[in-house]
Design an enzyme around this catalytic site. Structure first.
Site, short mmCIF file in Angstrom:
data_model
loop_
_atom_site.label_atom_id
_atom_site.label_comp_id
_atom_site.label_asym_id
_atom_site.label_seq_id
_atom_site.Cartn_x
_atom_site.Cartn_y
_atom_site.Cartn_z
NE ARG A 132 -3.64 -0.09 2.59
CZ ARG A 132 -3.74 -0.44 3.64
NH1 ARG A 132 -3.57 -0.31 4.87
NH2 ARG A 132 -4.84 -1.49 3.67
NE ARG A 246 -7.64 -1.98 14.75
CZ ARG A 246 -8.88 -2.45 14.80
NH1 ARG A 246 -9.79 -2.35 15.86
NH2 ARG A 246 -9.22 -3.18 13.68
CE LYS A 247 -9.20 1.43 9.97
NZ LYS A 247 -9.70 0.68 8.64
N GLY A 504 -16.36 -7.28 1.73
CA GLY A 504 -16.19 -8.53 2.17
C GLY A 504 -16.38 -9.10 3.28
CB CYS A 509 -12.14 -2.34 3.41
SG CYS A 509 -10.98 -2.83 4.63
N GLY A 510 -14.95 -1.44 2.29
CA GLY A 510 -15.82 -0.90 1.21
C GLY A 510 -17.01 0.35 1.54
#
Length: 586
Positions: A132, A246-247, A504, A509-510
């Site tokens: 990424r 975390r992110k 998914g 993430c979508g």
């Protein structure tokens, strides 16, 4: 950079009738503790949980009880040493079967390499990695695009690339022995993959039309570049921000369209003036996770443009120092804000500002609330006279090496050698002379693959990686999203775009919660009782000035039964009209 203050000229707003109705609205109020209540937060709770040791921030011994597995991996070995102390060079030389014999090196390839932007696809592409890239504001050059194409081409069918929902590139098929050389190549073309995964700050998102938009409020590119440079220390690695709980996501809003989706970021800069000065109101805490999704809330804070780095640093330090590191589903920054209260969290940010001061939010919001969100696909005039930009639809964001080379050629031949990526997984070619538009629109790539004028149901289609590559995905997404949408186009006619997002798994993430119609992968049973791939269907997500998250409409729908359900949704909620089907048609 000690004070992290940078000088920006205040943007001049275009002389446009569209601006004459700009609303100056007080930011929405949130229920938060008073200053007195904030003062009652236990002082012990406000003790920083990390300390600096040998240049890296590590968790203090007293706070190491009940840690989640990822925190234990960080304690066993500092992930950034793989980059900052050249550990990747040695790791890349070790045969994969030898790596697998040691827990430490196995954790290196499965967890710690994510600090370098490398994700091992253990489940579906064993021994291969997704890489990424950082790409502030989604701006990429033709040279960068060609270099990434050259990387994935060597991996044949295993290699491809995706435009992501954070406005950056991901490339696939990478093998570990090639990584040191790839990292050198990235540096040569001005790219980095550093700090793009795990407990780090993700790609800074900005207006994809920055600098070319006739109606922009502010050019976001200088700001997003500075944010990325701060986070990664100019691509050298910045341990101050690599051990977050975390992110963490950040965006800087530059247009009334809110292309940046501020309501789902941990920190969003919202343009606002105060006493004649240009700056930003701050929203904090927006996030998605399997257990909870939350929209960002006002911090009741405004910063002048010169202080965007100072306040970003202060917020990150407050989160790094005070965030919990137990249950992984409760470690995003909003959980800390909830625990302390918005005012107490604000005070902790204020303590970490250079002058230990933070101005209250401004009521002079520059974002027009009644703005109709524009479509950037197709041909549109730029603020620069005689120039236009062309937005290309990239079906579910997937591109291959030849596609990337051709996009680079088009950017060079018709534009300025630049491409813009968007959070909807599309690509914009800017700076095209109007005299060249006709020739560009006749190019085979725009006719065959990446249309500027896709069908309405295709326009807003977004899909995560899915289980083709991602080990966490429950279902296949990209190919299925295209197939379902193609079938829907045969069954109904629509008069407006409908944004359909596929993800998914519950990690979303979508971003299905912001879609008009969202599909989240699950396993379910069909009418015969057989376990099959399915989706939970979401409905009613909104983006723009009236943004809010959608709700579950129906759970556990088998994918094989999905098309008739979505036809009904499109007819009943989006004004679609059923098409007459030919006799004998399936």
């Amino acid at each position: 950079m000690a004070s992290l203050s940078v000088k920006f000229l205040a943007p001049s707003l275009p002389n446009s009738d569209r601006y004459k109705s700009t609303l100056y609205a007080t930011p929405p109020q949130t229920v938060a503790p008073t200053a007195a209540e904030a003062a009652e937060v236990d002082a012990m709770r406000l003790e920083p949980r990390v300390e600096e040791r040998e240049g890296y921030f590590v968790l203090k011994e007293k706070f190491r009880g009940g840690l989640n597995p990822q925190e234990k991996v960080k304690l066993e070995r500092e992930p950034m040493k793989l980059f900052m102390e050249n550990g990747i060079d040695e790791l890349a030389k070790i045969p994969f079967d030898e790596i697998e014999k040691s827990k430490v090196t196995k954790d290196d390839i499965d967890v710690r390499l994510k600090w370098l932007g490398l994700f091992h696809r253990r489940k579906h592409q064993y021994g291969r990695f997704m890489m990424r890239l950082k790409l502030p504001n989604g701006v990429t050059t033709s040279a960068q695009t060609r270099y990434l194409a050259s990387v994935i081409r060597q991996y044949g069918e295993e290699g491809c690339a995706d435009v992501t929902t954070r406005q950056n590139w991901q490339i696939r098929g990478v093998v570990l022995p090639d990584v040191p050389e790839i990292l050198k190549g990235l540096e040569e073309v001005g790219l980095t993959s550093l700090q793009s995964g795990m407990d780090n700050v993700r790609n800074p998102v900005g207006n994809p039309l920055a600098g070319i938009d006739p109606y922009e409020i502010v050019d976001t590119r200088p700001y997003t570049n500075l944010l990325s440079q701060l986070i990664t220390a100019n691509s050298l690695g910045n341990p101050a921000f690599t051990n977050l709980p975390r992110k963490w996501n950040v965006c800087l809003v530059g247009s009334h369209d809110l292309f940046e989706h501020p309501h789902i970021n941990d920190l969003a800069y919202m343009p606002a003036t105060k006493n004649g000065r240009f700056g930003f109101n701050l929203l904090v805490g927006g996030f998605f996770s399997p257990k909870r999704c939350a929209e960002a809330i006002p911090l009741d804070a405004w910063v002048p443009a010169d202080d965007i780095l100072s306040v970003c640093k202060a917020i990150l330090e407050a989160y790094r120092d005070l965030g919990t590191r137990g249950n992984r589903q409760k470690t995003r920054m909003m959980w800390l804000i909830d625990e302390l209260g918005t005012e107490a969290f604000r005070q902790e940010v204020e303590k970490r500002m250079p002058q230990q001061e933070l101005e209250r939010a401004s009521s002079e919001d520059l974002i027009q609330k009644q703005w109709e969100r524009r479509d950037y696909l197709g041909v549109h005039p730029q603020k620069q006279e005689s120039f236009s930009y062309v937005g290309l639809h990239i079906p579910v964001g997937r591109v291959h090496a030849d596609d990337m080379d051709e996009l680079a050629r088009l950017a060079d031949e018709y534009g300025s050698g630049e491409l813009r990526l968007t959070v909807e997984q599309n690509i914009i070619i800017p700076n095209i002379k109007n005299s060249k538009l006709d020739a560009l629109l006749k190019e085979p790539l725009l006719k065959d693959r990446f249309s500027p004028e896709p069908p309405l149901l295709m326009k807003g289609l977004v899909a995560c990686t899915g289980n083709q590559f991602c080990g966490q995905a429950i279902i296949e997404t990209k190919a299925r999203a295209l197939k379902v949408t193609e079938e829907l186009q045969l069954r109904v006619s629509v008069t407006q775009p409908v944004r359909m997002h596929w993800t998914g798994c519950p990690n979303t993430c979508g971003q299905v919660q912001v879609a008009d119609i969202g599909f989240m992968g699950c396993m379910t049973r069909n009418k015969n009782g057989k376990v099959v791939e399915g989706v939970d269907v979401f409905l009613g997500g909104r983006i723009g000035s009236d943004s809010h998250l959608g709700d579950v409409y129906k759970k556990g729908v088998p994918c094989e039964d999905l098309v008739p359900l979505v036809v009904d949704i499109l007819v009943n909620h989006f004004g679609a009209v059923p098409r007459e089907r030919e006799e004998g048609e399936d």
